[in-house]
Design an enzyme around this catalytic site. Sequence first.
Site, PDB file in Angstrom:
ATOM      1  N   THR A 140       0.818  -1.212   0.000  1.00  0.00           N
ATOM      2  CA  THR A 140       0.000   0.000   0.000  1.00  0.00           C
ATOM      3  C   THR A 140       0.854   1.264   0.000  1.00  0.00           C
ATOM      4  OG1 THR A 140      -1.511   1.275   1.401  1.00  0.00           O
ATOM      5  CG2 THR A 140      -0.106  -0.279   2.536  1.00  0.00           C
ATOM      6  N   TYR A 164      -2.033  -0.186  11.004  1.00  0.00           N
ATOM      7  CA  TYR A 164      -2.232  -0.900   9.728  1.00  0.00           C
ATOM      8  C   TYR A 164      -1.038  -0.677   8.799  1.00  0.00           C
ATOM      9  CZ  TYR A 164      -3.404  -1.300   4.820  1.00  0.00           C
ATOM     10  OH  TYR A 164      -3.336  -1.584   3.484  1.00  0.00           O
TER      11      TYR A 164
HETATM   12  O1  DAU Z   1      -4.186   4.076   0.295  1.00  0.00           O
HETATM   13  C1  DAU Z   1      -4.374   2.680   0.222  1.00  0.00           C
HETATM   14  C2  DAU Z   1      -5.209   2.267   1.394  1.00  0.00           C
HETATM   15  O2  DAU Z   1      -6.514   2.769   1.173  1.00  0.00           O
HETATM   16  C3  DAU Z   1      -5.253   0.771   1.618  1.00  0.00           C
HETATM   17  O3  DAU Z   1      -3.975   0.305   1.904  1.00  0.00           O
HETATM   18  C4  DAU Z   1      -6.176   0.466   2.790  1.00  0.00           C
HETATM   19  O4  DAU Z   1      -6.287  -0.923   2.966  1.00  0.00           O
HETATM   20  C5  DAU Z   1      -7.546   1.052   2.523  1.00  0.00           C
HETATM   21  O5  DAU Z   1      -8.369   0.863   3.654  1.00  0.00           O
HETATM   22  C6  DAU Z   1      -7.434   2.533   2.205  1.00  0.00           C
HETATM   23  O6  DAU Z   1      -7.070   3.277   3.377  1.00  0.00           O
HETATM   24  P1  DAU Z   1      -7.752   4.669   3.738  1.00  0.00           P
HETATM   25  O7  DAU Z   1      -7.594   4.908   5.191  1.00  0.00           O
HETATM   26  O8  DAU Z   1      -7.293   5.739   2.820  1.00  0.00           O
HETATM   27  O9  DAU Z   1      -9.287   4.313   3.331  1.00  0.00           O
HETATM   28  P2  DAU Z   1     -10.674   4.651   4.028  1.00  0.00           P
HETATM   29  O10 DAU Z   1     -11.734   4.205   3.090  1.00  0.00           O
HETATM   30  O11 DAU Z   1     -10.744   4.161   5.422  1.00  0.00           O
HETATM   31  O12 DAU Z   1     -10.656   6.243   4.090  1.00  0.00           O
HETATM   32  C7  DAU Z   1     -10.483   7.032   2.938  1.00  0.00           C
HETATM   33  C8  DAU Z   1     -10.429   8.480   3.392  1.00  0.00           C
HETATM   34  O13 DAU Z   1     -11.720   8.861   3.885  1.00  0.00           O
HETATM   35  C9  DAU Z   1      -9.470   8.727   4.546  1.00  0.00           C
HETATM   36  O14 DAU Z   1      -8.847   9.986   4.379  1.00  0.00           O
HETATM   37  C10 DAU Z   1     -10.358   8.732   5.770  1.00  0.00           C
HETATM   38  C11 DAU Z   1     -11.667   9.292   5.238  1.00  0.00           C
HETATM   39  N1  DAU Z   1     -12.869   8.778   5.950  1.00  0.00           N
HETATM   40  C12 DAU Z   1     -13.024   7.428   6.012  1.00  0.00           C
HETATM   41  C13 DAU Z   1     -14.109   6.883   6.665  1.00  0.00           C
HETATM   42  C14 DAU Z   1     -14.285   5.384   6.751  1.00  0.00           C
HETATM   43  C15 DAU Z   1     -13.801   9.648   6.479  1.00  0.00           C
HETATM   44  O15 DAU Z   1     -13.665  10.891   6.399  1.00  0.00           O
HETATM   45  N2  DAU Z   1     -14.878   9.105   7.125  1.00  0.00           N
HETATM   46  C16 DAU Z   1     -15.065   7.763   7.261  1.00  0.00           C
HETATM   47  O16 DAU Z   1     -16.063   7.356   7.883  1.00  0.00           O
END
Ligand code: DAU
Length: 338
Positions: A121, A146
């Site tokens: 990642t 992570y």
């Molecule tokens: O960048 C690659 C990574 O992308 C992967 O290695 C990870 O496995 C994958 O989970 C993902 O990580 P992120 O932390 O970037 O993904 P997530 O979907 O959790 O969050 C995307 C963005 O959105 C991050 O800046 C946090 C924000 N977010 C996320 C959630 C779940 C929010 O603002 N509110 C939320 O409820």
Amino acid sequence: MRALVTGGCGFIGSHVVRSLVADGWEVINLDRMTYAANPANVAEVVRHPRYRFVQGDICDGALVRELVGVADVVLNFAAETHVDRSLLDPGVFVRTDVEGVVMLLEALRERPGTALVHMSTDEVFGSIPAPLEAREDRAFAPSSPYAASKAAAELMIRAYAETYGMAVTVVRCCNVFGPRQHLEKFIPLFTMRALAGEPMPLYGDGMQEREWLYVDDLVEAVRLVLEGLPTVAGVRAVHVGSGERVANRATAEMICDLLGRPRELITPVADRPGHDRRYALDSSRMRELGWAPRRRFVEGLAETVRWYRDHGAAWARTAQGDFARYFERQYGERLGRR
Ligand code: DAU
């Protein structure tokens, strides 16, 4: 060719499994069926003669040795992947993402003819200040348990490659999205919340940037990597990114607009601790190999949002794990004390 795909019932793994089976590969799918796995993700191939499912853990050394022993290539997608969960329970990340990889490496060192492609990642580098892009040789600086577990896995891979002369490919990817991604992740969560007319919990100021890649484009990149597996000992890392970096607030607004829901549903909540501001990969090495993403973010997002609108609720019912309980733990207080 016969591939051992680990984590093949999860989001990315299942897209790769279906692509390989469709193209004549034999696939053994080793999956522990954690909360992140969904049997519906592989329903199309489950009766296929070239597909075999084994429920099991990559930390189970004997099982891994047996399955690695009959494979030409191992594709490791098995992982705990959600940053927020790694803040709640880091131990399982160390176990699956680090110890599990060591189990694979232990089995592989007895099989010099079997290749390893490991999914990593962009998060191993931590936040990348604009306008920089991370090249493959950038130093690791993970911010979350992570990300640290994925960086540790890469260090173990490097150590095995050096010590035992193994040739390994590490694919570092940006944020992947598309149908069948678990509801805990940003795009599925915000889409389902918007559909239900419920508050969409945006962390902090929402100006964090993520680089988004549609899942089919990642599958194509993995397929290209499989066509040119290295034979020289060492770790070959490749970056797979779209170059399309979007602030979270803008993505949330696009989801509202696509669904005709009010942007007022976007609800700022307490930030994720240690939240990286920006990810950005330099993917020129993959592009030199002839890979380029086919879908623009807006197109992929529209397709994804449509998929969740049409299939999300039914698909979520076939998932493992208790998402409502997790949601309450992760967001109850955040949304309650606005
Ligand atoms: O960048 C690659 C990574 O992308 C992967 O290695 C990870 O496995 C994958 O989970 C993902 O990580 P992120 O932390 O970037 O993904 P997530 O979907 O959790 O969050 C995307 C963005 O959105 C991050 O800046 C946090 C924000 N977010 C996320 C959630 C779940 C929010 O603002 N509110 C939320 O409820």
